[in-house]
Design an enzyme around this catalytic site. Structure first.
Site, PDB file in Angstrom:
ATOM      1  N   SER A 119       0.839  -1.206   0.000  1.00 36.87           N
ATOM      2  CA  SER A 119       0.000   0.000   0.000  1.00 36.87           C
ATOM      3  C   SER A 119       0.872   1.253   0.000  1.00 36.87           C
ATOM      4  CB  SER A 119      -0.884  -0.018   1.251  1.00 36.87           C
ATOM      5  OG  SER A 119      -1.412   1.260   1.512  1.00 36.87           O
ATOM      6  N   TYR A 143      -1.758   5.525  -4.255  1.00 39.51           N
ATOM      7  CA  TYR A 143      -2.869   6.471  -4.136  1.00 39.51           C
ATOM      8  C   TYR A 143      -2.377   7.753  -4.763  1.00 39.51           C
ATOM      9  CZ  TYR A 143      -5.814   3.809  -0.878  1.00 39.51           C
ATOM     10  OH  TYR A 143      -6.640   2.876  -0.298  1.00 39.51           O
ATOM     11  N   THR A 169      -4.777   2.866  -7.650  1.00 40.95           N
ATOM     12  CA  THR A 169      -6.138   2.660  -7.166  1.00 40.95           C
ATOM     13  C   THR A 169      -6.999   3.831  -7.623  1.00 40.95           C
ATOM     14  OG1 THR A 169      -5.335   1.390  -5.290  1.00 40.95           O
ATOM     15  CG2 THR A 169      -7.553   2.303  -5.094  1.00 40.95           C
ATOM     16  N   LYS A 246      -6.608  -0.399 -10.282  1.00 43.03           N
ATOM     17  CA  LYS A 246      -7.384  -1.162  -9.287  1.00 43.03           C
ATOM     18  C   LYS A 246      -8.675  -0.412  -8.957  1.00 43.03           C
ATOM     19  CE  LYS A 246      -6.981  -2.920  -4.499  1.00 43.03           C
ATOM     20  NZ  LYS A 246      -7.708  -1.992  -3.614  1.00 43.03           N
ATOM     21  N   HIS A 270     -13.063  -2.208  -3.663  1.00 40.55           N
ATOM     22  CA  HIS A 270     -12.328  -1.821  -2.461  1.00 40.55           C
ATOM     23  C   HIS A 270     -12.921  -2.517  -1.219  1.00 40.55           C
ATOM     24  CE1 HIS A 270      -9.296   1.508  -1.580  1.00 40.55           C
ATOM     25  NE2 HIS A 270      -9.529   1.058  -0.364  1.00 40.55           N
TER      26      HIS A 270
HETATM   27  C1  FNR Z   1      -7.973  -1.697   2.200  1.00 38.61           C
HETATM   28  N1  FNR Z   1      -7.837  -1.610   0.814  1.00 38.61           N
HETATM   29  C2  FNR Z   1      -6.845  -0.796   0.278  1.00 38.61           C
HETATM   30  N2  FNR Z   1      -6.705  -0.697  -1.079  1.00 38.61           N
HETATM   31  C3  FNR Z   1      -5.718   0.044  -1.613  1.00 38.61           C
HETATM   32  O1  FNR Z   1      -5.622   0.115  -2.833  1.00 38.61           O
HETATM   33  N3  FNR Z   1      -4.834   0.708  -0.791  1.00 38.61           N
HETATM   34  C4  FNR Z   1      -4.921   0.662   0.566  1.00 38.61           C
HETATM   35  O2  FNR Z   1      -4.113   1.262   1.273  1.00 38.61           O
HETATM   36  C5  FNR Z   1      -5.979  -0.086   1.131  1.00 38.61           C
HETATM   37  N4  FNR Z   1      -6.145  -0.131   2.484  1.00 38.61           N
HETATM   38  C6  FNR Z   1      -7.127  -0.926   3.035  1.00 38.61           C
HETATM   39  C7  FNR Z   1      -7.261  -0.995   4.414  1.00 38.61           C
HETATM   40  C8  FNR Z   1      -8.191  -1.859   4.989  1.00 38.61           C
HETATM   41  C9  FNR Z   1      -8.302  -1.943   6.486  1.00 38.61           C
HETATM   42  C10 FNR Z   1      -9.011  -2.665   4.146  1.00 38.61           C
HETATM   43  C11 FNR Z   1      -9.979  -3.664   4.730  1.00 38.61           C
HETATM   44  C12 FNR Z   1      -8.900  -2.560   2.780  1.00 38.61           C
HETATM   45  C13 FNR Z   1      -8.671  -2.436  -0.083  1.00 38.61           C
HETATM   46  C14 FNR Z   1      -8.009  -3.786  -0.351  1.00 38.61           C
HETATM   47  O3  FNR Z   1      -6.855  -3.662  -1.129  1.00 38.61           O
HETATM   48  C15 FNR Z   1      -8.955  -4.742  -1.099  1.00 38.61           C
HETATM   49  O4  FNR Z   1      -9.455  -4.118  -2.250  1.00 38.61           O
HETATM   50  C16 FNR Z   1     -10.109  -5.241  -0.248  1.00 38.61           C
HETATM   51  O5  FNR Z   1      -9.738  -5.399   1.102  1.00 38.61           O
HETATM   52  C17 FNR Z   1     -10.583  -6.556  -0.824  1.00 38.61           C
HETATM   53  O6  FNR Z   1     -11.685  -7.010  -0.180  1.00 38.61           O
HETATM   54  P1  FNR Z   1     -11.641  -8.148   0.965  1.00 38.61           P
HETATM   55  O7  FNR Z   1     -10.749  -9.277   0.513  1.00 38.61           O
HETATM   56  O8  FNR Z   1     -11.148  -7.468   2.210  1.00 38.61           O
HETATM   57  O9  FNR Z   1     -13.071  -8.505   1.035  1.00 38.61           O
END
Ligand code: FNR
Length: 375
Positions: A119, A143, A169, A246, A270
């Protein structure tokens, strides 16, 4: 045969088995604002629920009598081979659950030969992670910053550090409406849990005015409400790394990504944390596959919890799956060992599910027939 996927019953221990048990154990162990931040979705959590419900709309119609004593879970994406169709979803701010989260997760990914997608908002920087865990495939999730120079600089740093891809993303140009975080007044960013890449970025440092608060300015810079295809076109010119987008859900956006010279797409909402009410990620998948054609790298996340989910997503057009929240809970409960177990369990469950569906390779999984529910 030792380590065979056929031995899954003997290798388990007391670690919570299955995502529901894991989530329940994490709920007990974590402060409620932290658990809430991880578990929750945006708005009324309609999309969070749809992500899971969508998997039950599709049923696998298995094939038998095909000799499944060996299954090969490996995949190839953009010329690179990985051991399994699983990838580590980028999750920010994991210092909220562990002292040294990023090295732990990168280690697990390296030991399994699956991509660690870092991330933007990690506790350790690109350089620190690539130095501590030099082995194993690493991708960098960006990001897009309000300050374009910071975005280009981060992409350049990832390229220099030997990362294999940049994942932009696109669904987080502003933050989703997250009521758990509002209720608890919880912001992991304000606590500084994800500041390393910013603090160590030369473009960020040179943008700071005398005496300006670092965290306050990271918050101002982190998202980019005016994010546009023009930004992607500019990044395309500036990096040699493959670029994935993404968060794509619409087939027309997928086509536009191809026209913009993008190398791969991650169908994702997400994990239901951004726009509530959007289509489940799984239901968006096959139309996007149709739009991009059979050979374009297409990844998937949001709601995957078990082996059968992975099979369904692959059969609907994904080449690989990103796995999110469950490993976060495992990290909170048992550190690196927990993350190792949760990925090893899912990888094994995928292998068992392949065998029981009659698919010896990922290509054969993609050929499986799914029945779609009528309602
Ligand atoms: C995320 N996700 C996320 N995505 C991203 O592109 N950068 C990020 O920093 C984060 N941070 C983040 C924090 C937390 C606590 C969560 C739960 C999710 C989204 C992540 O990459 C992903 O798309 C989802 O978590 C996928 O869904 P599931 O497997 O959690 O259901």
């Amino acid at each position: 045969k030792e380590g065979s996927f056929l031995e899954h019953i003997t290798i388990q221990d007391s670690f919570p088995i299955g995502a529901a048990q894991l989530e329940a154990a994490a709920k007990q162990a974590l402060p409620e604002e932290i658990f809430g931040h991880i578990r929750s979705g945006a708005g009324g959590e309609e999309t969070l629920r749809k992500n899971r419900a969508a998997f039950e709309k599709y049923s696998i119609i298995p094939r038998f009598l095909r000799n499944v004593s060996e299954v090969d879970t490996s995949i190839r994406i953009l010329g690179k081979e990985y051991a399994s169709p699983l990838m580590v979803a980028p999750i920010g701010h994991l210092k909220m659950v562990h002292d040294e989260p990023d090295f732990a997760i990168a280690n697990v990914a390296a030991s399994m030969n699956i991509p660690y997608i870092q991330s933007t908002v990690t506790a350790r920087s690109i350089e620190e992670i690539s130095e501590a865990v030099p082995q194993g495939p690493k991708w960098f999730q960006l990001y897009w910053s309000n300050n374009d120079a910071i975005s280009y600089s981060m992409a350049e740093r990832a390229e220099k550090a030997g990362y294999e891809a940049i994942v932009v993303t696109v669904d987080t140009m502003i933050l989703g409406w997250r009521e758990d975080d509002m209720r608890y007044q919880y912001s992991p960013l304000k606590k500084g849990y994800g500041k390393a890449n910013y603090v160590q970025d030369p473009a960020f440092q040179s943008s700071l005015k005398d005496g300006q608060d670092e965290i306050g300015s990271i918050i101002e810079n982190l998202h980019h409400p005016s994010l546009h295809w023009d930004n992607i076109a500019e990044l395309r010119k500036r990096t040699k790394l493959p670029i994935f987008l993404k968060g794509i859900l619409h087939p027309e956006d997928a086509k536009q990504a191809i026209n913009a010279g993008i190398d791969g797409i991650i169908v994702s909402n997400h994990g239901g944390r951004q726009m509530d009410g959007v289509i489940s990620s799984l239901e968006a998948l096959s139309a996007v596959r149709k739009a991009v054609g059979p050979d374009f790298p297409l990844l998937f996340d949001s709601g995957v919890r078990r082996g059968a989910d992975v099979i369904k997503a692959l059969a609907l057009g994904a080449d690989a799956i990103l796995f999110g929240r469950p490993y976060t809970y495992a990290l909170a409960l048992q550190g690196e060992e927990g993350v190792q177990k949760v990925f090893a369990n899912l990888a094994q469950e995928v292998a068992v599910s392949m065998a029981l569906s009659g698919a010896k390779t990922i290509e054969e999984v993609k050929q499986l027939t799914l029945k779609v529910a009528d309602n």
